[in-house]
Design an enzyme around this catalytic site. Sequence first.
Site, PDB file in Angstrom:
ATOM      1  N   CYS A   1     -11.324  24.781  69.211  1.00 23.94           N
ATOM      2  CA  CYS A   1     -11.457  23.988  67.965  1.00 23.94           C
ATOM      3  C   CYS A   1     -12.043  22.554  68.296  1.00 23.94           C
ATOM      4  O   CYS A   1     -13.221  22.363  67.866  1.00 23.94           O
ATOM      5  CB  CYS A   1      -9.974  23.473  67.224  1.00 23.94           C
ATOM      6  SG  CYS A   1      -9.217  25.018  66.707  1.00 23.94           S
TER       7      CYS A   1
HETATM    8  N1  NAD Z   1      -7.030  29.346  68.272  1.00 23.63           N
HETATM    9  C1  NAD Z   1      -6.663  28.455  67.492  1.00 23.63           C
HETATM   10  O1  NAD Z   1      -5.457  27.775  67.864  1.00 23.63           O
HETATM   11  C2  NAD Z   1      -7.153  28.115  66.330  1.00 23.63           C
HETATM   12  C3  NAD Z   1      -6.584  27.304  65.263  1.00 23.63           C
HETATM   13  C4  NAD Z   1      -6.866  26.922  64.456  1.00 23.63           C
HETATM   14  C5  NAD Z   1      -8.241  27.547  63.889  1.00 23.63           C
HETATM   15  N2  NAD Z   1      -8.830  28.279  64.645  1.00 23.63           N
HETATM   16  C6  NAD Z   1      -9.856  29.192  64.209  1.00 23.63           C
HETATM   17  O2  NAD Z   1      -9.804  30.655  63.701  1.00 23.63           O
HETATM   18  C7  NAD Z   1     -10.755  31.566  63.856  1.00 23.63           C
HETATM   19  C8  NAD Z   1     -10.324  32.428  64.907  1.00 23.63           C
HETATM   20  O3  NAD Z   1      -9.990  32.035  66.197  1.00 23.63           O
HETATM   21  P1  NAD Z   1      -9.225  32.548  67.210  1.00 23.63           P
HETATM   22  O4  NAD Z   1      -8.546  31.533  68.378  1.00 23.63           O
HETATM   23  O5  NAD Z   1      -8.125  33.754  66.708  1.00 23.63           O
HETATM   24  O6  NAD Z   1     -10.075  33.578  68.050  1.00 23.63           O
HETATM   25  P2  NAD Z   1      -9.852  34.844  69.099  1.00 23.63           P
HETATM   26  O7  NAD Z   1     -11.198  35.111  69.874  1.00 23.63           O
HETATM   27  O8  NAD Z   1      -8.550  34.814  69.563  1.00 23.63           O
HETATM   28  O9  NAD Z   1      -9.598  36.247  68.003  1.00 23.63           O
HETATM   29  C9  NAD Z   1     -10.842  36.541  67.405  1.00 23.63           C
HETATM   30  C10 NAD Z   1     -10.578  38.045  67.055  1.00 23.63           C
HETATM   31  O10 NAD Z   1     -11.530  38.440  66.245  1.00 23.63           O
HETATM   32  C11 NAD Z   1     -12.240  39.610  66.668  1.00 23.63           C
HETATM   33  N3  NAD Z   1     -13.704  39.672  66.098  1.00 23.63           N
HETATM   34  C12 NAD Z   1     -15.008  39.345  66.493  1.00 23.63           C
HETATM   35  N4  NAD Z   1     -15.753  39.725  65.695  1.00 23.63           N
HETATM   36  C13 NAD Z   1     -15.219  40.419  64.934  1.00 23.63           C
HETATM   37  C14 NAD Z   1     -15.844  41.245  63.597  1.00 23.63           C
HETATM   38  N5  NAD Z   1     -17.187  41.148  63.166  1.00 23.63           N
HETATM   39  N6  NAD Z   1     -15.015  42.016  63.075  1.00 23.63           N
HETATM   40  C15 NAD Z   1     -13.605  42.188  63.511  1.00 23.63           C
HETATM   41  N7  NAD Z   1     -12.975  41.558  64.392  1.00 23.63           N
HETATM   42  C16 NAD Z   1     -13.768  40.571  64.968  1.00 23.63           C
HETATM   43  C17 NAD Z   1     -12.272  39.437  68.338  1.00 23.63           C
HETATM   44  O11 NAD Z   1     -12.378  40.640  68.774  1.00 23.63           O
HETATM   45  C18 NAD Z   1     -10.780  38.844  68.527  1.00 23.63           C
HETATM   46  O12 NAD Z   1      -9.984  39.677  68.724  1.00 23.63           O
HETATM   47  C19 NAD Z   1     -12.016  30.798  64.689  1.00 23.63           C
HETATM   48  O13 NAD Z   1     -12.690  30.143  63.522  1.00 23.63           O
HETATM   49  C20 NAD Z   1     -11.105  29.373  65.027  1.00 23.63           C
HETATM   50  O14 NAD Z   1     -11.720  28.031  65.023  1.00 23.63           O
HETATM   51  C21 NAD Z   1      -8.287  28.777  65.679  1.00 23.63           C
END
Ligand code: NAD
Length: 437
Positions: A273
């Site tokens: 983030c």
């Molecule tokens: N990790 C955090 O603490 C956090 C906090 C707030 C917001 N976010 C936001 O949430 C979103 C997701 O982050 P995250 O940390 O969960 O990511 P992550 O990488 O842990 O998980 C994302 C998942 O999406 C899958 N993916 C990718 N492309 C795909 C597609 N086309 N179809 C289906 N699945 C697909 C990946 O294989 C992965 O398993 C981001 O925008 C991030 O900025 C994350």
Amino acid sequence: MSPKESLLGRFANRSAVVGIIGLGYVGLPLTLRFIEQQFRVIGFDIDTERVSLLNHGESPIRHIPAASIEAAVKHGFVATSEFSRAKEVDVLIVCVPTPLNKHREPDLSHVRASVRSIVPHLRAGQAISLESTSYPGTTEEELLPLIEEHGFKAGRDVFLIFSPECEDPGNEHYSTRTIPKVVGGITPDCLAVGKAIYGAIIDVIVPVGSTRTAELVKLLENIHRAINIGLVNEMKIIADRMGIDIFEVVKAAATKPFGFVPYYPGPGLGGHCIPIDPFYLTWKAHQYGVHTRFIELAGEINRAMPLWVMQRIADALNMAGKPVKGSRVLILGVAYKKNIDDIRESPSIELIRLLQERGSTVIYADPYVPAVNAPDQYPGLSMRARVCDAKTLATQDCVVIATDHDAFDYELIRNRASLIVDTRGRYELVAGRIVRG
Ligand SMILES: NC(=O)c1ccc[n+]([C@@H]2O[C@H](COP(=O)([O-])OP(=O)(O)OC[C@H]3O[C@@H](n4cnc5c(N)ncnc54)[C@H](O)[C@@H]3O)[C@@H](O)[C@H]2O)c1
């Protein structure tokens, strides 16, 4: 009954089926929360290994226990890469990554790809909620046209929502249920559906006037942190020159019961983030002829931190009569923050590279990251964790506390390391063998 009333009813009586797209740090806790509230959940992910792991009741994330995944599977949770199953669900919640590309511009390819894979299977009466962090206008400009192309009208037959994810991995005080959820809809009916969906699993819902507002809420929150961390990192450099301990300063300032929020300096920004999201706004603001000066400045200071710490390591080694080249350095913690296993954008990795470039022999210890081997993120870097025990500590010229996991034995480190560079303020007494970094 209208599609909206039908959806409201299905979320109120828990008969709705929920689809979560992207089963990572955000998607998985959300999945578990819906299951806790007796909803049936189908998880979608393109990572077939992850899908198979989850279907076997295993957890890909350290702080999510396998027992919770196993219980979810028993409750009917399935993970799949078959996007045609999107037609079986009432809401599709998109939680896929939103990184920056190599020009540090928003990379919405995962969001676009995931939505493109579900729209052919959409049917009237479904809702789509985007949770991935992005710039204001993403839901309207990227998702809405894709849905309209398929003949749907938002707010009439498909309900389009943006609700930013506020997950804080490793936080013991707040969980998915207790973190208030901001929700914006493309139309008032979209918002009503959004409130019903999230109201079924989260204690406090914060409705806002549009999806653009909800998108900016998330960015403001992250930018606020990035800028304040930049400020305190700059203060660290000033305090260091003046021979003042910045951690003592922040802790004392934080005793004021109002008007001050403590932020602590560190070796740089990490995670998905804070180092990334502010630049989504920078990019979009340029389209409006606005330059985001605070964001750029904080980014500049925060990005320079690993190099500053590198210099502190070099100075500390020098004081001990040792050059950086040929020295043995142990990095403690490669996760980007304490007590978690996520190494995305970790400043520890940057430190390892800087030390290696200067000829040091670097090893690391991290109880949550057994190996650093992520060619996509860190090409050419392949390391295995060492145990931070008396024997390892005794063989090193310098030990760097980069991420202060609670699991490290700080008494042992203090007693056995010949030189400690502490970037996290873990030790209060900084003298002789222990220096701030
Ligand atoms: N990790 C955090 O603490 C956090 C906090 C707030 C917001 N976010 C936001 O949430 C979103 C997701 O982050 P995250 O940390 O969960 O990511 P992550 O990488 O842990 O998980 C994302 C998942 O999406 C899958 N993916 C990718 N492309 C795909 C597609 N086309 N179809 C289906 N699945 C697909 C990946 O294989 C992965 O398993 C981001 O925008 C991030 O900025 C994350």
